[in-house]
Design an enzyme around this catalytic site. Structure first.
Site, PDB file in Angstrom:
ATOM      1  N   HIS C  56       0.822  -1.204   0.000  1.00 41.52           N
ATOM      2  CA  HIS C  56       0.000   0.000   0.000  1.00 41.52           C
ATOM      3  C   HIS C  56       0.860   1.261   0.000  1.00 41.52           C
ATOM      4  O   HIS C  56       0.376   2.345   0.313  1.00 41.52           O
ATOM      5  CB  HIS C  56      -0.913   0.025   1.222  1.00 41.52           C
ATOM      6  N   HIS C 215      -6.877  -4.537  -1.054  1.00 37.85           N
ATOM      7  CA  HIS C 215      -6.135  -5.766  -1.320  1.00 37.85           C
ATOM      8  C   HIS C 215      -6.753  -6.484  -2.515  1.00 37.85           C
ATOM      9  O   HIS C 215      -6.543  -7.676  -2.706  1.00 37.85           O
ATOM     10  CB  HIS C 215      -6.174  -6.708  -0.121  1.00 37.85           C
TER      11      HIS C 215
END
Ligand SMILES: Nc1ncnc2c1ncn2[C@@H]1O[C@H](COP(=O)(O)OP(=O)(O)O)[C@@H](O)[C@H]1O
Ligand SMILES: Nc1ncnc2c1ncn2[C@@H]1O[C@H](COP(=O)(O)OP(=O)(O)O)[C@@H](O)[C@H]1O
Ligand SMILES: [Mg+2]
Ligand SMILES: [Mg+2]
Ligand SMILES: [Mg+2]
Ligand SMILES: [Mg+2]
Lengths: 207, 334, 334, 207
Positions: C56, C215
């Site tokens: 991320h 995700h």
């Protein structure tokens, strides 16, 4: 030349360019950046949008307006080059020109491209169509060639010019970065010029 | 093609509108013709004007502001802007100390900026950036392309101009930074021009394009993908060779500025991984990294890939690199 | 899968090494176990500890520094870190004013941070972020996911902690900012986990995943792609509905902070285009944007797509949002 | 239980997990984030790497070491849960246990997962395999069931548990965000647990 001839040219050229979309576009994707068709189409549409204004203008004024329109709508490499052509042409033509005068104007236009692009024959650019066409035009005019033959010869010269770009190593324009890797591929700007010239030849043939 | 857009024709203008709104404290957007300037123009400093085809954001629009550019003229995607954009922008700014154009070396950009410069009455100079080591130079050709090194030129000259230096000084420094910079890019995927709707080039699932341009122009060679360390080894070698050909000594004690630049489709984690590989290579060669920048600074639409730029630092360049900058996409020291 | 990497097992560590080298003035990297801290630890302030699965970036590692986080514990890609990472990091820092964990609400993160917190002797509290409007909340389930709103929590609490406030005050403000934040994401493409080697999900050439997680978790619905304005309309509606369910009034005069966040594969130009669409929507609804942030701040590996986060501002949140921050990937006011 | 039995289990389980790569992985790609196989494999390899140390340990110590190894290598949701299982189990077992004592330890392990995960039967997690298996184990042991039958029953219970996850709406874990969209898909953690249990059953059958 009459303004309705010019206007007819504009429409025909625009149509032919749109019809040749995939052909033109794929060339610039291979040795350029893929936008040549988009640029040319934008230019053609921009010129088409000022058609109405051309009626009232002299040839010189009309070509100047076309040049300025191209200059401020196309961008990229082809924009300033095509614009230069028309701006130079506009300085040469008047409303009562003979073919000789026009052919001189044409060659001034081509020279103006060479100057702006710092480019010459064999650089694998639009000039590989435009220079031979310009030279052929001068000599045919000088020889007093018959209209139909002249049209055919010019068309063939343009087509030969396109093919010739295939084997050249580029010296100018975006494809110059590729050097040898560009060999075997036709220059997109050359193709566009040929399409435009062939379209005009076609129109002259009919008219 | 899958993109966030409304009509392809409005892509750039819609995007510029969002950009201007998001940064309304810093930015003024003019729509007809299209140009972008700092909110507050200082007419007494040298006016730094850049521009080029869109699709490389944040280059150049994102670098407007204190310590960097004054004006950016964005063209259509990958298409250089037209002269009227530059002319209107400059007239809007009414600079009293001349105009410095910063132009990436592409036929289109060069010609359009040239036409603009012929049509303005303001004193002007041009810095042409041509840092792409992928292209072999020659005086007979268009020459090397301007790529991510342009950001460094804009930042460094931006600082000098901000300090009140004159046009000639800015031109000289810009040329020096450009000469001191060398870049090489690698693509993992093609980019897709919105109006074209399909990828500019096709590339196999296991291939990379070594030396790619920031418009997806083919580079030096197509090759099989390999470990990042090995790709980076080739990239570093290409840059060092380029410095060598320019007779520049990368081992100068001033060290280098290392820019690891993403083309947009490559995540930051991979850019840092590349940075690590470059740093390992350079450390072996005793080349000192004294400044760093990692991120998407000169992009190619949605292309996956990255470029490395090295700029040889001297005290002057270092000082102006470190100087404060306050733009939407490059900001430090304030 | 095409990525810049050497061995998939070393992907994160190679990347962290590059990150630490590129920011060696700001960052300390510990390798066994893996954690990252500010270069200079101030043991007297509340220690802000975040972390989570990698992939991320710049979240969380990129937000270490003055005015933001003290520690980040990156796990493997999309896999929460293990308790020993948090424990070692905190022992390394020896905080004297307690520890505030900032944890995104995923079972894995919650449990690993919980185990760590049970095993340390330092005073501690946890702020759980759960700003994802795509998920319907319920006390019987894991609940909403923590997504890009986490950046705002980290920034705002970071400023409060920097100012010397105590643990409870930091916890209270963190919870408030989280409660005031709502996000929704849309994916145009899947992401690919390096070790998996293939896309997490498959998606048609004309499809988008509305409400996707960071995700690549499926969202609310799979639908046909449409004009960005229309996609944004749905996104804004989802967020406003979420605020409504939280009984929060978006028309508060404090206005909102609008974060348009890229997942990594979407170019900045498209993010600004999205910003424009959101701004147009909000202006119609008389909702005032008083702060903005546009860019890749909470990514999902190489996923193409973007999220919108709105955070309702009050004077306290605004003050701490505006306060100086000096981290590798968020920086202003100094 | 002897340490060589445990070590044999570790090897067999690792092999079975690696063999089931595509099966496990695809499940977490559909209703999770695609890393479950990678996490589990990393854990299995980490446990395998400490095999040598287990020889000298009591069962209690061995399970504790396994738990700690999983805790600091796996991460994600499955890491702390599996770790909790082994840490709880380690507190119950001794070296001279009968099956009754072990079955109690197993149920303590499962309870510890429920506590850590705040989850229960029907939440569409690994517990939908582990809870039925634990209960079946207690009752079979209580009834003094024959070894071969017991093994078969446990194996079947685990397999039924996996299938049962298919129709459940998830309440816990990453897939909880999907709600109804997760229906029709098997929970990856449940599948892993079944593979592990089936592997041990197989080994017991042979031994
Ligand atoms: N210096 C030059 N002289 C002549 N023609 C040129 C020159 N540079 C480029 N061209 C022509 O322009 C064409 C490319 O036009 P276009 O794709 O519209 O611009 P760009 O290269 O900026 O994307 C080339 O195919 C070539 O024919
Ligand atoms: N709260 C919970 N209780 C029990 N099991 C859970 C819980 N949360 C997740 N799980 C299990 O963990 C599995 C996912 O593990 P993994 O993919 O390794 O972690 P993550 O979801 O963090 O990526 C799920 O399939 C489920 O069986
Ligand atoms: Mg082109
Ligand atoms: Mg172009
Ligand atoms: Mg995970
Ligand atoms: Mg998972």
């Amino acid at each position: 030349m009459k303004s309705d001839f010019i206007i007819q040219c504009i429409d025909n050229i625009t149509n032919c360019i749109v019809e040749s979309e995939s052909e033109i576009e794929s060339l610039d994707r291979v040795i350029g950046d893929g936008d040549h068709y988009i640029n040319i189409k934008r230019g053609a549409l921009a010129v088409q949008s000022i058609k109405g204004d051309l009626n009232h203008l002299t040839n010189a004024e009309a070509f100047k307006k076309i040049g300025m329109t191209i200059m401020s709508s196309v961008g990229g490499a082809s924009g300033p080059l095509f614009a230069s052509f028309f701006l130079a042409l506009s300085k040469e033509v008047s409303d009562n020109d003979d073919l000789h005068k026009f052919s001189l104007g044409f060659s001034r236009g081509v020279e103006s491209i060479m100057q702006r692009g710092k480019s010459k024959l064999g650089d694998k650019t639009m000039l590989d169509v435009l220079i031979p066409v310009s030279e052929k035009l001068q000599s045919l005019v000088k020889d007093g060639c018959e209209k139909n033959i002249m049209i055919k010869e010019i068309d063939l010269t343009a087509q030969a010019g396109v093919i010739a770009t295939k084997d050249l190593i580029p010296a100018k324009g975006r494809s110059a970065g590729l050097a040898e890797r560009a060999v075997g591929h036709i220059d997109p700007g050359a193709k566009t010029c040929q399409i435009i010239i062939s379209t005009i030849c076609n129109q002259l043939n009919k008219g | 093609m899958k993109k966030f857009l409304n009509q392809t024709d409005n892509f750039i203008v819609d995007s510029l509108k969002g950009y201007a709104k998001a940064h309304e404290d810093l930015i003024y957007l003019n729509l007809d013709p299209v140009f972008v300037t700092r909110k507050e123009i200082n007419p007494n400093k040298v006016l730094l004007v850049s521009g080029g085809g869109s699709g490389h954001e944040p280059l150049h629009t994102g670098y407007l502001g204190q310590g960097m550019l004054d004006v950016a003229c964005p063209g259509h995607v990958f298409t250089s802007p037209t002269p009227d954009q530059m002319i209107s922008a400059i007239e809007y700014c009414q600079p009293k100390s001349g105009v410095l154009f910063i132009v990436k070396n592409y036929s289109g950009d060069v010609m359009n900026f040239e036409m603009a410069s012929e049509m303005i009455t303001f004193d002007h100079q041009t810095v042409l950036t041509n840092d792409d080591a992928a292209v072999f130079n020659s005086s007979y050709t268009t020459g090397k392309r301007g790529v991510a090194g342009t950001v460094i030129v804009e930042k460094v000259v931006g600082s000098l101009a901000e300090s009140g230096s004159d046009l000639t000084a800015c031109k000289v420094l810009g040329d020096k930074v450009n000469h001191h910079s060398s870049s090489i890019g690698v693509a993992l995927s093609s980019c897709t021009i919105p109006a074209a709707g399909k990828p500019t080039f096709s590339i196999g699932e296991n291939e990379i394009e070594f030396g790619v341009g920031i418009h997806g122009e083919p580079g030096r060679k197509r090759e099989k993908i390999k470990a990042a360390n090995l790709i980076v080894e080739d990239m570093v070698a290409a840059i060092l060779k380029d410095f060598d050909e320019k007779s520049l000594d990368v081992k100068d004690p001033g060290g280098i500025l290392l820019l690891v630049n993403g083309f947009s489709g490559t995540p930051l984690s991979e850019l840092y991984l590349i940075y690590n590989a470059v740093a390992e290579q350079l450390s072996k060669k005793n080349i000192h990294i004294s400044r760093s920048l990692v991120g998407n600074y000169t992009t190619a639409l949605d292309m996956a890939g990255a470029s490395i730029t090295m700029c040889l630092l001297d005290d002057e360049i270092k000082k102006h690199w470190d100087a404060p900058v306050l733009t939407p996409n490059l900001r430090w020291g304030n």
